[in-house]
Scaffold this active site. Structure first.
Site, PDB file in Angstrom:
ATOM      1  N   ARG A 154       0.820  -1.221   0.000  1.00 20.59           N
ATOM      2  CA  ARG A 154       0.000   0.000   0.000  1.00 20.59           C
ATOM      3  C   ARG A 154       0.850   1.266   0.000  1.00 20.59           C
ATOM      4  O   ARG A 154       0.467   2.279   0.581  1.00 20.59           O
ATOM      5  CB  ARG A 154      -0.946   0.035   1.206  1.00 20.59           C
ATOM      6  CG  ARG A 154      -2.087  -0.968   1.139  1.00 20.59           C
ATOM      7  CD  ARG A 154      -3.222  -0.414   0.301  1.00 20.59           C
ATOM      8  NE  ARG A 154      -4.376  -1.312   0.346  1.00 20.59           N
ATOM      9  CZ  ARG A 154      -5.429  -1.132   1.114  1.00 20.59           C
ATOM     10  NH1 ARG A 154      -5.500  -0.080   1.909  1.00 20.59           N
ATOM     11  NH2 ARG A 154      -6.425  -1.983   1.080  1.00 20.59           N
TER      12      ARG A 154
ATOM     13  N   ARG B   1      -3.073   6.957   1.200  1.00 21.29           N
ATOM     14  CA  ARG B   1      -3.488   8.195   1.877  1.00 21.29           C
ATOM     15  C   ARG B   1      -2.469   8.802   2.825  1.00 21.29           C
ATOM     16  O   ARG B   1      -2.639   9.936   3.250  1.00 21.29           O
ATOM     17  CB  ARG B   1      -4.809   7.945   2.618  1.00 21.29           C
ATOM     18  CG  ARG B   1      -5.978   7.810   1.657  1.00 21.29           C
ATOM     19  CD  ARG B   1      -7.186   7.201   2.339  1.00 21.29           C
ATOM     20  NE  ARG B   1      -6.874   5.846   2.758  1.00 21.29           N
ATOM     21  CZ  ARG B   1      -7.756   4.992   3.255  1.00 21.29           C
ATOM     22  NH1 ARG B   1      -9.007   5.371   3.443  1.00 21.29           N
ATOM     23  NH2 ARG B   1      -7.384   3.779   3.606  1.00 21.29           N
TER      24      ARG B   1
ATOM     25  N   ARG C 105      -6.248  12.028  -5.587  1.00 21.29           N
ATOM     26  CA  ARG C 105      -7.422  11.187  -5.296  1.00 21.29           C
ATOM     27  C   ARG C 105      -8.689  12.052  -5.266  1.00 21.29           C
ATOM     28  O   ARG C 105      -9.758  11.630  -5.705  1.00 21.29           O
ATOM     29  CB  ARG C 105      -7.197  10.475  -3.969  1.00 21.29           C
ATOM     30  CG  ARG C 105      -8.349   9.690  -3.391  1.00 21.29           C
ATOM     31  CD  ARG C 105      -8.669   8.469  -4.208  1.00 21.29           C
ATOM     32  NE  ARG C 105      -9.863   7.820  -3.658  1.00 21.29           N
ATOM     33  CZ  ARG C 105     -11.106   8.206  -3.909  1.00 21.29           C
ATOM     34  NH1 ARG C 105     -11.332   9.226  -4.716  1.00 21.29           N
ATOM     35  NH2 ARG C 105     -12.132   7.580  -3.373  1.00 21.29           N
TER      36      ARG C 105
ATOM     37  N   ASP D 257      -6.843  -2.231  -7.424  1.00 24.19           N
ATOM     38  CA  ASP D 257      -7.372  -2.848  -6.212  1.00 24.19           C
ATOM     39  C   ASP D 257      -7.732  -4.294  -6.526  1.00 24.19           C
ATOM     40  O   ASP D 257      -8.017  -4.626  -7.685  1.00 24.19           O
ATOM     41  CB  ASP D 257      -8.604  -2.105  -5.694  1.00 24.19           C
ATOM     42  CG  ASP D 257      -8.908  -2.504  -4.258  1.00 24.19           C
ATOM     43  OD1 ASP D 257      -8.279  -1.950  -3.341  1.00 24.19           O
ATOM     44  OD2 ASP D 257      -9.741  -3.414  -4.052  1.00 24.19           O
TER      45      ASP D 257
ATOM     46  N   TYR E 130     -15.199 -11.186  -0.011  1.00 26.25           N
ATOM     47  CA  TYR E 130     -15.865  -9.890  -0.215  1.00 26.25           C
ATOM     48  C   TYR E 130     -17.098 -10.041  -1.109  1.00 26.25           C
ATOM     49  O   TYR E 130     -18.104  -9.355  -0.927  1.00 26.25           O
ATOM     50  CB  TYR E 130     -14.894  -8.876  -0.848  1.00 26.25           C
ATOM     51  CG  TYR E 130     -13.853  -8.355   0.121  1.00 26.25           C
ATOM     52  CD1 TYR E 130     -14.150  -7.322   1.007  1.00 26.25           C
ATOM     53  CD2 TYR E 130     -12.570  -8.890   0.157  1.00 26.25           C
ATOM     54  CE1 TYR E 130     -13.202  -6.841   1.909  1.00 26.25           C
ATOM     55  CE2 TYR E 130     -11.612  -8.416   1.039  1.00 26.25           C
ATOM     56  CZ  TYR E 130     -11.939  -7.396   1.918  1.00 26.25           C
ATOM     57  OH  TYR E 130     -10.999  -6.929   2.807  1.00 26.25           O
TER      58      TYR E 130
HETATM   59  O1  CP3 Z   1       0.159   0.804  -3.250  1.00 31.12           O
HETATM   60  C1  CP3 Z   1      -0.317  -0.332  -3.415  1.00 31.12           C
HETATM   61  O2  CP3 Z   1      -0.084  -1.287  -2.642  1.00 31.12           O
HETATM   62  C2  CP3 Z   1      -1.153  -0.584  -4.660  1.00 31.12           C
HETATM   63  C3  CP3 Z   1      -2.539  -0.488  -4.539  1.00 31.12           C
HETATM   64  C4  CP3 Z   1      -3.437  -1.401  -3.708  1.00 31.12           C
HETATM   65  C5  CP3 Z   1      -4.663  -0.924  -3.161  1.00 31.12           C
HETATM   66  N1  CP3 Z   1      -5.323  -2.001  -2.617  1.00 31.12           N
HETATM   67  C6  CP3 Z   1      -5.110   0.476  -3.208  1.00 31.12           C
HETATM   68  C7  CP3 Z   1      -6.186   0.916  -2.303  1.00 31.12           C
HETATM   69  C8  CP3 Z   1      -3.360  -2.783  -3.419  1.00 31.12           C
HETATM   70  C9  CP3 Z   1      -2.241  -3.763  -3.728  1.00 31.12           C
HETATM   71  C10 CP3 Z   1      -4.565  -3.136  -2.736  1.00 31.12           C
HETATM   72  C11 CP3 Z   1      -4.890  -4.506  -2.292  1.00 31.12           C
HETATM   73  C12 CP3 Z   1      -6.107  -4.763  -1.536  1.00 31.12           C
HETATM   74  N2  CP3 Z   1      -7.331  -4.152  -1.642  1.00 31.12           N
HETATM   75  C13 CP3 Z   1      -6.244  -5.797  -0.576  1.00 31.12           C
HETATM   76  C14 CP3 Z   1      -5.164  -6.796  -0.209  1.00 31.12           C
HETATM   77  C15 CP3 Z   1      -4.166  -6.238   0.723  1.00 31.12           C
HETATM   78  C16 CP3 Z   1      -4.677  -5.948   2.104  1.00 31.12           C
HETATM   79  O3  CP3 Z   1      -4.652  -4.767   2.461  1.00 31.12           O
HETATM   80  O4  CP3 Z   1      -5.080  -6.880   2.801  1.00 31.12           O
HETATM   81  C17 CP3 Z   1      -7.566  -5.756  -0.075  1.00 31.12           C
HETATM   82  C18 CP3 Z   1      -8.162  -6.667   0.982  1.00 31.12           C
HETATM   83  C19 CP3 Z   1      -8.237  -4.715  -0.768  1.00 31.12           C
HETATM   84  C20 CP3 Z   1      -9.671  -4.308  -0.650  1.00 31.12           C
HETATM   85  C21 CP3 Z   1      -9.821  -2.925  -0.196  1.00 31.12           C
HETATM   86  N3  CP3 Z   1      -9.501  -1.826  -0.966  1.00 31.12           N
HETATM   87  C22 CP3 Z   1     -10.325  -2.462   1.049  1.00 31.12           C
HETATM   88  C23 CP3 Z   1     -10.777  -3.362   2.181  1.00 31.12           C
HETATM   89  C24 CP3 Z   1     -10.275  -1.068   1.012  1.00 31.12           C
HETATM   90  C25 CP3 Z   1     -10.788  -0.124   2.060  1.00 31.12           C
HETATM   91  C26 CP3 Z   1      -9.904   0.002   3.221  1.00 31.12           C
HETATM   92  C27 CP3 Z   1      -9.086   1.246   3.126  1.00 31.12           C
HETATM   93  O5  CP3 Z   1      -7.869   1.205   3.405  1.00 31.12           O
HETATM   94  O6  CP3 Z   1      -9.688   2.303   2.826  1.00 31.12           O
HETATM   95  C28 CP3 Z   1      -9.731  -0.683  -0.241  1.00 31.12           C
HETATM   96  C29 CP3 Z   1      -9.499   0.697  -0.724  1.00 31.12           C
HETATM   97  C30 CP3 Z   1      -8.139   1.046  -1.206  1.00 31.12           C
HETATM   98  N4  CP3 Z   1      -7.368   0.275  -2.030  1.00 31.12           N
HETATM   99  C31 CP3 Z   1      -7.442   2.258  -0.926  1.00 31.12           C
HETATM  100  C32 CP3 Z   1      -6.208   2.181  -1.627  1.00 31.12           C
HETATM  101  C33 CP3 Z   1      -5.139   3.234  -1.680  1.00 31.12           C
HETATM  102  C34 CP3 Z   1      -7.971   3.410  -0.081  1.00 31.12           C
HETATM  103  C35 CP3 Z   1      -9.124   4.100  -0.767  1.00 31.12           C
HETATM  104  C36 CP3 Z   1      -8.896   5.553  -1.151  1.00 31.12           C
HETATM  105  O7  CP3 Z   1      -7.770   5.997  -1.339  1.00 31.12           O
HETATM  106  O8  CP3 Z   1      -9.902   6.265  -1.276  1.00 31.12           O
END
Ligand code: CP3
Length: 346
Positions: A28, A32, A41, A78, A154
């Site tokens: 990640r 943010r 964003r 994602d 999910y």
């Molecule tokens: O920088 C990186 O690693 C690349 C991008 C990336 C994102 N999600 C961006 C993201 C990667 C590799 C993921 C993987 C992901 N997404 C996983 C597996 C890894 C883990 O964290 O367990 C999972 C379970 C998800 C599903 C997901 N996406 C959730 C549960 C959420 C909400 C939780 C949160 O942190 O807000 C997301 C949203 C998400 N994916 C964000 C980002 C940067 C935040 C949303 C935003 O910026 O508005």
């Protein structure tokens, strides 16, 4: 795939070399905690729109590389683009995480497409192409997907839950239906990862973020076997594909992954004792991990101790420095800078 890795420490490590300093990236790493991420964003109407806009996704991928010079970039997307490209509506509510129309029966499963909508995903491949031309020559590019169990959890619950209870219950009550969903996700993931390699990624990571909630009798069927099938499927067309498996919460069951042919390296979550992993996992494969993201929030002596513990356990054999889970939005940028300097021994 082009197996040459010029001078990319991340790829050399995956290929079994010991580099003078461990390569470093952070799960990640685009997100943010970066003010420049929050700024771009805010220009997109929704998170999925953001992911599907190559100009924005490319910029988000590059931001952490510019700021910190990590050894690998991970394409910005994602894991939930897969359900979206299978026809299940996905949205992200501000501050609440993902929302999907839950699949609760055979009709819900039958409503999904049989194959991925490549229209929906073409922007991801365009992002990979754009990132490749902009990355420094020593920086590797990682692609990824969610593991079938995690993505299915999910799709069934329609949202994040504390322990993915809805999917576990569904898998007990409707094992055949659940197997069908997993098989569909295996096929879709093989297709998706293979296309990511064609577009230019040099390694992929399979995120099984919820592997740890599976009890002993279910783990092999729903976490290990589908990941094994994906690895075999990808390698059928990309024989030398570099694949990192990250079954979060797997504990001692990581040893099963360490012995899986075709898995290049093992991602370790925060709960894994580095000394244990150095004994049980690292003799088989390079490892990646596993700093507590909250140690990075805390900084100071707690952070230094945690970094040194990991380095002390893994140095001398191939390992990639990373967090044990994603970086959190509260992380101070100075702590990340400090981490990079300490890992690189500056
Ligand atoms: O920088 C990186 O690693 C690349 C991008 C990336 C994102 N999600 C961006 C993201 C990667 C590799 C993921 C993987 C992901 N997404 C996983 C597996 C890894 C883990 O964290 O367990 C999972 C379970 C998800 C599903 C997901 N996406 C959730 C549960 C959420 C909400 C939780 C949160 O942190 O807000 C997301 C949203 C998400 N994916 C964000 C980002 C940067 C935040 C949303 C935003 O910026 O508005």
């Amino acid at each position: 795939m082009d197996k040459s890795h010029a001078n990319k420490p991340f790829l050399r490590t995956l290929d079994g070399e010991v580099t003078s300093k461990p390569p470093l990236w952070m799960m990640r790493q685009a997100g943010r905690y970066l003010p420049e991420y929050r700024a771009i964003r805010a220009t997109a109407p929704s998170f999925l729109d953001f992911c599907y806009t190559p100009r924005l996704a490319t910029e988000a991928t590059l931001q952490p590389i510019r700021r910190f010079g990590f050894d690998a970039a991970i394409m910005f997307s994602d894991i939930l683009v897969i359900p979206d490209a299978l026809g299940q509506a996905v949205s992200f509510e501000q501050g609440e995480g993902p929302r999907l129309e839950p699949i609760s029966d055979a009709a819900g499963l039958a409503a999904l497409r049989d194959t991925l909508s490549l229209d929906r995903l073409s922007s991801v491949f365009e992002t990979i192409d754009r990132v490749k031309t902009a990355l420094p020559k020593e920086t590797a590019l990682i692609g990824f997907c969610g593991a079938p169990w995690t993505v299915a959890s999910y799709m069934i619950a329609g949202r994040g839950t504390p322990d993915q209870g809805p999917a576990r219950l569904f898998s007990y009550l409707h094992p055949e239906l659940f197997q069908k969903l997993i098989d569909l996700l295996v096929t879709a993931s093989v297709d998706y990862l293979t296309r990511q390699f064609s577009a230019g990624v040099e390694a992929v990571q399979i995120f099984d973020s919820w592997a740890g909630v599976l009890p002993a009798g279910e783990f092999e069927r729903w976490s290990l076997a589908p990941i094994k099938a994906i690895v075999e499927g990808v390698r059928a067309s990309v024989p030398d594909a570099r694949i990192i498996a990250f079954p979060r919460g797997a504990g001692s069951r990581l040893a099963l992954f360490a012995k899986l042919p075709g898995v290049t390296a093992i991602g370790l979550d925060t709960s894994i004792d580095p000394a244990w992993a150095a004994r049980e996992i690292q003799p088989h494969k390079p490892v990646q991990g596993n700093l507590d993201p909250l140690a990075l929030v805390a900084g100071g002596p707690a952070l230094d101790r945690a970094i040194d513990l990991i380095h002390g356990a893994f140095a001398g054999k191939p390992y990639i420095f990373n967090l044990g889970h994603g970086i959190v939005p509260e992380t101070p940028l100075e702590h990340v800078e400090h981490l990079v300097q300490r890992v690189r021994g500056a």
